[in-house]
Enzyme design. Structure first.
Site, PDB file in Angstrom:
ATOM      1  N   ASP A   1       0.666  -3.620 -10.385  1.00  9.56           N
ATOM      2  CA  ASP A   1       0.823  -4.029 -11.782  1.00  9.56           C
ATOM      3  C   ASP A   1       0.694  -2.788 -12.646  1.00  9.56           C
ATOM      4  OD1 ASP A   1      -1.806  -5.012 -10.429  1.00  9.56           O
ATOM      5  OD2 ASP A   1      -2.445  -4.453 -12.439  1.00  9.56           O
TER       6      ASP A   1
ATOM      7  N   GLU B   1      -4.045  -6.670   2.621  1.00 10.11           N
ATOM      8  CA  GLU B   1      -4.309  -5.231   2.676  1.00 10.11           C
ATOM      9  C   GLU B   1      -4.716  -4.751   4.063  1.00 10.11           C
ATOM     10  OE1 GLU B   1      -5.779  -4.422  -1.897  1.00 10.11           O
ATOM     11  OE2 GLU B   1      -7.242  -5.245  -0.466  1.00 10.11           O
TER      12      GLU B   1
END
Length: 234
Positions: free
Chosen positions: A199, A11
């Site tokens: 997800d 990230e």
């Protein structure tokens, strides 16, 4: 100076690699990297997963570097049937879904301070608008603005995800943004949350989706944040 916080290497490493004039400093086990991206002074830290790690990193960043704003970036799970893998979520507010004193008559998600309480913490409207513009600048049309729910849990199963949407109107869930928002709220530092969905609410196994798509989802958040920095005022 603009502060950027992510929980994991995937990230933040792409952001750090774009920096020039890098300098690092380690405080409380976290490495803060200062430098310049597109002519903007930035400080970036990988905080680790979870609310306490994120809060420690955010408070340290504010006290040590005094950023004019903080952006939490990375990946998230969808809690909406209309937000799919690869879609981008920009928070307009954040709530900590695992704060629960409902047995005492309080609303779930209520955070208590020495001088009062709050549930939904609003993100900075100007930053939200600028992140939307950054999405459009790189041709990213699949973005949604809404509430992000934070808790120290990896949420699995469509029913649990739908419950967060039903109770808090959340469009995504993750594990750091709410605590970063709380720290920024207390310190009166403008903040925003930018996440890409790794997800989703589908018939697929959530952990498998996360493992498969987390890296490309994180890259999308980085691309948008780089576009944001390119457009940002100094």
């Amino acid at each position: 100076m603009i502060g950027i916080i992510g929980a994991m290497d995937i990230e933040v490493s792409g952001m750090i690699s774009e920096m020039t004039d890098r300098k690092t400093e380690t405080i409380s086990g976290n490495t803060y990297t200062c430098g310049t991206i597109h002519g903007k002074d930035c400080v970036i830290v990988k905080c680790g997963i979870g609310k306490v790690n994120a809060a420690v990193a955010a408070q340290t960043m504010i006290l040590r570097y005094a950023p004019k704003c903080i952006i939490n970036t990375g990946i998230a799970g969808s809690t909406s049937l209309t937000t799919h893998i690869g879609h981008v979520v920009i928070a307009e507010s954040v709530i900590q879904h695992d704060m629960d004193t409902t047995a005492l008559g309080d609303k779930q998600g209520t955070i208590f301070f020495s001088d009062g309480s709050i549930d939904y913490i609003p993100c900075d409207k100007t930053l939200v608008t600028e992140l939307e513009a950054a999405c459009r600048a790189i041709g990213e049309d699949n973005f949604t603005v809404g509430t992000v729910a934070t808790g120290d849990q990896f949420i699995v199963g469509n029913e649990r995800r739908y419950a967060l949407n039903r109770q808090f109107h959340a469009i995504a869930c993750e594990m750091e943004g709410g605590s970063i928002g709380q720290v920024c709220f207390l310190n009166k530092v403008p903040f925003a949350i930018l996440r890409s969905i790794s997800d989703s609410m589908s018939d697929e196994d959530d952990a498998v989706e996360y493992t498969t798509f987390s890296r490309c989802a994180a890259k999308k958040s980085i691309d948008i944040l780089l576009a944001f920095l390119k457009r940002a005022d100094t």
